[in-house]
Design an enzyme around this catalytic site. Structure first.
Site, PDB file in Angstrom:
ATOM      1  N   ARG A 180       0.837  -1.189   0.000  1.00  0.00           N
ATOM      2  CA  ARG A 180       0.000   0.000   0.000  1.00  0.00           C
ATOM      3  C   ARG A 180       0.879   1.247   0.000  1.00  0.00           C
ATOM      4  O   ARG A 180       1.880   1.300   0.703  1.00  0.00           O
ATOM      5  CB  ARG A 180      -0.882  -0.058   1.251  1.00  0.00           C
ATOM      6  N   ASP A 256      -8.890   5.695  14.127  1.00  0.00           N
ATOM      7  CA  ASP A 256      -7.627   5.126  13.637  1.00  0.00           C
ATOM      8  C   ASP A 256      -7.663   4.930  12.124  1.00  0.00           C
ATOM      9  O   ASP A 256      -6.645   4.597  11.518  1.00  0.00           O
ATOM     10  CB  ASP A 256      -7.318   3.797  14.336  1.00  0.00           C
TER      11      ASP A 256
HETATM   12  P1  AMP Z   1      -8.922  -2.066  11.010  1.00  0.00           P
HETATM   13  O1  AMP Z   1     -10.285  -2.378  11.504  1.00  0.00           O
HETATM   14  O2  AMP Z   1      -8.534  -2.844   9.809  1.00  0.00           O
HETATM   15  O3  AMP Z   1      -8.725  -0.600  10.799  1.00  0.00           O
HETATM   16  O4  AMP Z   1      -7.909  -2.511  12.158  1.00  0.00           O
HETATM   17  C1  AMP Z   1      -8.047  -2.104  13.487  1.00  0.00           C
HETATM   18  C2  AMP Z   1      -6.904  -2.617  14.326  1.00  0.00           C
HETATM   19  O5  AMP Z   1      -6.907  -4.042  14.368  1.00  0.00           O
HETATM   20  C3  AMP Z   1      -5.523  -2.226  13.824  1.00  0.00           C
HETATM   21  O6  AMP Z   1      -4.714  -2.006  14.939  1.00  0.00           O
HETATM   22  C4  AMP Z   1      -5.074  -3.460  13.077  1.00  0.00           C
HETATM   23  O7  AMP Z   1      -3.682  -3.556  12.997  1.00  0.00           O
HETATM   24  C5  AMP Z   1      -5.677  -4.562  13.926  1.00  0.00           C
HETATM   25  N1  AMP Z   1      -5.891  -5.796  13.158  1.00  0.00           N
HETATM   26  C6  AMP Z   1      -6.852  -6.020  12.235  1.00  0.00           C
HETATM   27  N2  AMP Z   1      -6.748  -7.261  11.726  1.00  0.00           N
HETATM   28  C7  AMP Z   1      -5.690  -7.856  12.335  1.00  0.00           C
HETATM   29  C8  AMP Z   1      -5.067  -9.140  12.252  1.00  0.00           C
HETATM   30  N3  AMP Z   1      -5.510 -10.080  11.412  1.00  0.00           N
HETATM   31  N4  AMP Z   1      -4.014  -9.375  13.049  1.00  0.00           N
HETATM   32  C9  AMP Z   1      -3.554  -8.433  13.896  1.00  0.00           C
HETATM   33  N5  AMP Z   1      -4.082  -7.223  14.013  1.00  0.00           N
HETATM   34  C10 AMP Z   1      -5.141  -6.913  13.252  1.00  0.00           C
HETATM   35 MG    MG Z   2      -7.386   0.609  10.366  1.00  0.00          MG
END
Ligand code: AMP
Ligand code: MG
Length: 496
Positions: A180, A256
């Site tokens: 990305r 975030d």
């Molecule tokens: P997102 O909802 O994709 O914006 O992610 C929210 C948080 O969850 C961020 O801190 C991501 O790094 C973490 N996160 C999402 N999916 C995973 C995963 N499969 N393993 C570890 N961390 C995750």
């Molecule tokens: Mg995120």
């Protein structure tokens, strides 16, 4: 072990985040994947980044984009951040499945982050596996490229790799890694992390970095941090007004996922609306409709208020004074948004000047669309036919003609206040009202073929179509039409 190989393609990395922001990240390495395959590579973006596309569209590139090899000059790191998720504060998030490889200066002189997403566990993974499923990787690739072609500030995809491994979600799914590219990965949550810990020297350090990188004008203001806040509010209002004007629903506007640069980031459960309905939600996890289409401007303002809170001690030593000026600033966000929004909507209607009741004109059209079950994208697109003298295509978007006919009369009355040739207007409208968006059923079709049958042809065709969204091409009718009404409403899943 030396993971730097002299034969790997070169990136001219210049890693300011790692250099200037100690304490905001941990240096980390990607996990090695078994059998990576480069499924999609973005030659145009590689050119823009000053990279050698041919050298990267290769085994050596695959090794880099899977995380198996660290290119020379990269300093992989996981950034820390916090965030309000669906309204509740999580003090510790961070790159749980992503690594910043480094930054390059593109051919336009812009600093861009290159990040791997899905590259394995980091200290911020919490209970997650650090991995991505391939479907969401390809989804983020497609939607990001569509948004870019639509002129919306966005992160973009440089490469998509399948890992040859499986990740475990509700079921076992093929894994993937997305490379990305973004203006940066600074988020509102980056500031919240340190503010929540009362580490305001760190908040200040981040703000100074963000000002220099994204909002340099703020440095010249009497109160740089207030000016910075205002500038972030500006770019976010512009961004969300753009989303709204094309029917885009982000799906998970947690703090975030709100960038300081004003780019769209983190395409998870996002989608484009078909029939206009402000309550539309696609995300399976957004059960309350917090991030419904029509809520996005208000949520944007709410998220900006969270940034303002993090900046309080920077804005004035006197806390009450700081709160007062920041509150005053945040209170201007809705009006600023409305101004940006109506300007965009006027252009969509072919108007060149502003009149007092334009907001009402727009709202009346939206009401007619809602009542007539009209497709958002095609209604606006077919207004240019009406401008050219043929109202049948736009009327054809509506169940029942009364609402749209009444509105068309009103619109014609408004157009008559301006002396512009219809063809001139129509041509301009066709540059702002897309005909091709990534239709949900087309996206699903492309992802299913890629993931289940390792067939990238539907993905490639769709990518070609959405990369040229404003020019109607004969033979592509299938991509313009909304799906036939489904038995179940469309849902997207966050399970990346
Ligand atoms: P997102 O909802 O994709 O914006 O992610 C929210 C948080 O969850 C961020 O801190 C991501 O790094 C973490 N996160 C999402 N999916 C995973 C995963 N499969 N393993 C570890 N961390 C995750
Ligand atoms: Mg995120």
């Amino acid at each position: 072990m030396d993971t730097h190989s002299p034969t790997l393609p070169e990136f001219a990395f210049d890693n300011s985040f790692s250099r200037d922001l100690e304490g905001c990240f941990v240096a980390w390495q990607a996990e090695v994947t078994a059998a990576p395959k480069l499924l999609q590579f973005n030659f145009d973006l590689a050119d823009e980044l000053g990279l050698d596309g041919n050298a990267l569209n290769s085994e050596a590139g695959t090794a880099i984009f899977s995380g198996n090899q660290v290119p020379a000059g990269a300093e992989p790191l996981a950034q820390v951040y916090a965030g309000h998720q669906f309204g509740g504060f999580s003090p510790q998030l961070g790159d749980g499945r992503a690594l910043l490889l480094g930054e390059v200066i593109d051919i336009n002189g812009q600093r861009r982050d290159i990040q791997l997403k899905g590259s394995g566990r980091t200290p911020y993974s919490r209970s997650g596996d650090g991995k991505s499923a391939l479907g969401p990787v390809l989804r983020e690739y497609l939607i990001g490229e569509a948004m870019h072609a639509l002129g919306v500030p966005t992160t973009r995809a440089l490469a998509a790799v399948s890992t040859g491994e499986h990740v475990h979600r509700e079921t076992s799914l093929p894994g993937g890694v997305l490379t990305r590219v973004s203006a940066s990965h600074l988020r509102v949550g980056s500031f919240q992390y340190f503010a929540a810990r009362q580490e305001f020297d760190k908040v200040r350090q981040l703000a100074d970095y963000a000002i220099a990188r994204h909002h340099p004008e703020a440095a010249k203001a009497d109160n740089p941090y207030l000016a910075f806040m205002l500038s972030v509010a500006e770019v976010q209002a512009r961004l969300v007004s753009h989303w709204m004007s094309i029917g885009f629903i982000h799906g998970v506007m947690n703090t975030d996922n709100v960038t300081i640069s004003g780019e769209t980031i983190d395409y998870g459960p996002c989608a484009f609306m078909d029939a206009y309905s402000p309550g539309t939600v696609f995300s399976s996890i957004d059960t309350q409709g917090r991030y419904a289409y029509g809520n996005q401007p208000a949520i944007m303002a709410w998220n900006l208020a969270r940034l303002a809170e993090a900046l309080i001690p920077l804005v004035d030593e006197d806390r009450d004074k700081a709160v007062e000026v920041l509150t005053e600033m945040i209170n201007t966000v809705p009006d600023d948004y409305e101004e940006k929004s109506i300007a965009r909507m006027r252009a969509k209607l072919g108007l060149a000047t502003a009149a007092d009741d334009d907001v009402e004109l727009v709202n009346e059209l939206l009401t007619a669309m809602e009542q007539g079950n009209a497709d958002f994208t095609m209604t606006f697109r077919r207004l240019s036919d009406a401008m050219r003298g043929n109202a049948i295509p736009v009327q054809g978007q509506f169940d029942g003609l009364q609402g749209i006919n009444t509105w068309l009369d009103r619109w014609r009355g408004r157009l008559a206040q301006e002396d512009i040739a219809p063809e001139t207007r129509a041509a301009q409208m066709d540059q702002i009202n897309p005909i091709y968006i990534p239709r949900n059923h087309k996206v699903e079709e492309a992802l299913a073929a890629a993931v289940d049958a390792e067939d990238m042809s539907a993905f490639s065709s769709l990518l070609t179509v959405i990369s040229n969204p404003f020019e109607e091409v004969a033979g592509q009718e299938d991509y313009a039409a909304p799906a036939a009404p489904a038995a179940f409403p469309y849902q997207t899943f966050c399970g990346t």
